[in-house]
Motif scaffolding. Sequence first.
Motif, short mmCIF file in Angstrom:
data_model
loop_
_atom_site.label_atom_id
_atom_site.label_comp_id
_atom_site.label_asym_id
_atom_site.label_seq_id
_atom_site.Cartn_x
_atom_site.Cartn_y
_atom_site.Cartn_z
N LYS A 135 0.91 -1.11 -0.03
CA LYS A 135 0.01 0.04 0.10
C LYS A 135 0.84 1.20 -0.09
O LYS A 135 0.59 2.16 -0.75
N MET A 136 1.99 1.14 0.74
CA MET A 136 2.86 2.49 0.87
C MET A 136 3.56 2.38 -0.50
O MET A 136 4.04 3.70 -0.78
N ASN A 137 3.71 1.50 -1.16
CA ASN A 137 4.42 1.57 -2.44
C ASN A 137 3.77 2.29 -3.59
O ASN A 137 4.29 2.66 -4.67
N ASN A 138 2.37 2.06 -3.63
CA ASN A 138 1.51 2.67 -4.59
C ASN A 138 1.49 4.00 -4.33
O ASN A 138 0.87 4.41 -3.24
N PRO A 139 1.63 4.81 -5.42
CA PRO A 139 1.00 6.24 -5.22
C PRO A 139 -0.40 6.39 -4.73
O PRO A 139 -1.29 5.71 -5.62
N PRO A 140 -0.78 7.49 -4.43
CA PRO A 140 -2.15 7.43 -4.27
C PRO A 140 -2.77 8.17 -5.23
O PRO A 140 -2.35 8.73 -6.34
N GLU A 141 -4.05 7.64 -5.66
CA GLU A 141 -5.03 7.84 -6.76
C GLU A 141 -5.55 9.44 -6.53
O GLU A 141 -5.87 9.89 -5.66
N LEU A 142 -5.10 10.14 -7.79
CA LEU A 142 -5.57 11.67 -7.69
C LEU A 142 -6.81 11.83 -8.44
O LEU A 142 -6.99 11.22 -9.64
N ILE A 143 -7.94 12.46 -7.92
CA ILE A 143 -9.13 12.75 -8.65
C ILE A 143 -9.46 14.02 -8.89
O ILE A 143 -9.11 15.03 -7.97
N GLN A 144 -9.42 14.25 -10.25
CA GLN A 144 -9.72 15.84 -10.82
C GLN A 144 -11.22 15.89 -11.17
O GLN A 144 -11.44 15.12 -11.89
N THR A 145 -12.02 16.80 -10.76
CA THR A 145 -13.19 16.99 -11.19
C THR A 145 -13.57 18.38 -11.96
O THR A 145 -12.64 19.35 -11.42
N GLY A 146 -14.47 18.58 -12.58
CA GLY A 146 -14.84 20.08 -12.96
C GLY A 146 -14.47 19.96 -14.53
O GLY A 146 -14.48 19.07 -15.56
N SER A 147 -14.05 21.24 -14.97
CA SER A 147 -13.84 21.59 -16.21
C SER A 147 -12.50 21.40 -16.76
O SER A 147 -11.63 21.84 -15.87
N PHE A 148 -12.22 21.23 -17.86
CA PHE A 148 -10.73 20.79 -18.36
C PHE A 148 -10.47 21.72 -19.55
O PHE A 148 -11.49 21.80 -20.46
N TYR A 149 -9.58 22.11 -19.94
CA TYR A 149 -8.84 22.74 -21.35
C TYR A 149 -8.54 21.56 -22.04
O TYR A 149 -7.66 20.70 -21.66
N VAL A 150 -9.07 21.24 -23.31
CA VAL A 150 -8.61 20.31 -24.29
C VAL A 150 -7.52 20.75 -25.08
O VAL A 150 -7.77 21.59 -25.90
N VAL A 151 -6.34 20.21 -24.87
CA VAL A 151 -5.24 20.67 -25.69
C VAL A 151 -4.99 20.23 -26.94
O VAL A 151 -4.91 20.67 -28.01
N ASP A 152 -5.38 18.77 -27.05
CA ASP A 152 -5.43 17.98 -28.45
C ASP A 152 -6.31 16.72 -27.99
O ASP A 152 -6.71 16.60 -27.08
N GLY A 153 -6.03 15.66 -28.84
CA GLY A 153 -7.06 14.47 -28.66
C GLY A 153 -6.77 13.63 -27.76
O GLY A 153 -7.64 12.65 -27.40
N ASP A 154 -5.88 13.69 -26.77
CA ASP A 154 -5.52 13.02 -25.42
C ASP A 154 -4.69 13.77 -24.49
O ASP A 154 -4.37 12.88 -23.64
N THR A 155 -4.87 14.89 -24.41
CA THR A 155 -4.30 15.77 -23.51
C THR A 155 -5.25 16.89 -23.08
O THR A 155 -5.98 17.47 -23.75
N LEU A 156 -5.27 16.96 -21.52
CA LEU A 156 -6.03 18.06 -21.07
C LEU A 156 -5.22 18.76 -20.06
O LEU A 156 -4.19 18.40 -19.82
N ALA A 157 -5.81 20.05 -19.90
CA ALA A 157 -5.14 21.04 -18.98
C ALA A 157 -6.10 21.51 -17.98
O ALA A 157 -7.01 21.84 -18.44
N ARG A 158 -5.55 21.80 -16.83
CA ARG A 158 -6.14 22.45 -15.80
C ARG A 158 -5.45 23.25 -14.89
O ARG A 158 -4.58 22.49 -14.12
N ASP A 159 -5.60 24.68 -14.45
CA ASP A 159 -4.80 25.18 -13.49
C ASP A 159 -3.31 25.17 -13.43
O ASP A 159 -2.79 24.80 -12.61
N GLY A 160 -2.91 25.23 -14.64
CA GLY A 160 -1.29 24.70 -14.88
C GLY A 160 -0.90 23.28 -15.04
O GLY A 160 0.46 23.09 -15.20
N ASP A 161 -1.70 22.32 -14.67
CA ASP A 161 -1.31 20.96 -14.57
C ASP A 161 -1.99 20.22 -16.10
O ASP A 161 -2.89 20.78 -16.51
N ARG A 162 -1.05 19.33 -16.53
CA ARG A 162 -1.68 18.54 -17.84
C ARG A 162 -1.86 17.08 -17.44
O ARG A 162 -1.28 16.54 -16.59
N PHE A 163 -2.75 16.65 -18.20
CA PHE A 163 -3.16 15.27 -17.90
C PHE A 163 -3.18 14.52 -19.27
O PHE A 163 -3.56 15.29 -20.29
#
Length: 188
Positions: free
Chosen positions: A27-55
């Motif tokens: 459990k300690m070895n696995n990074p925690p799951e991050l959950i982002q909700t709300g609106s996102f900016y679509v950069v391209d067909g497989d990349t999103l951005a929000r508040d300076g972060d990219r997904f």
Amino acid sequence: MTRPSRLFRDGVTTFALLALLGLLALKMNNPPELIQTGSFYVVDGDTLARDGDRFRLLGIDAPEYRQQCRRADVDWACGEEARRALDKLMKTGAAECRGSEHDRYGRLLVTCKAGGVDINGAMVRSGMAVSYGGYAAEEAAARQAKAGLWAGEFERPRDYRREEKMGRGGDPLAGLSDYLRQFIGWDR
């Protein structure tokens, strides 16, 4: 209590404690799951951005924004079309993206849902992205239906990126290093 039953009890207790310690270590070895909700900016067909972060959408690879594909002997802006398709899907409801690992560019690798729809799978199913290790059934369905990219000729996005990099004077071994990163798992 007899000696054999005490040994058995102590052995079971020791095993249970070791198993618990092992689970805690995992459990300690696995990074925690991050959950982002709300609106996102679509950069391209497989990349999103929000508040300076990219997904980066996990398990798919969409055409690059400037990438062109060919359908019925006519070029079409498949990269722009993939971006529009993702933007439309992200607006079907309240978006929620989940992930726990980052790629080599620092983007959080995510699986997104909006309005009960698996966005990653929907992009592949619509033919606006190819499977990149997780959506083989969706890609087979898109290919059979000749949806999106599969309606004509296209260069796989990773090949397009490699050729673009080489065209700009990049490292001629860049393709090999990309392949090795993917094969060994360094790009996660």
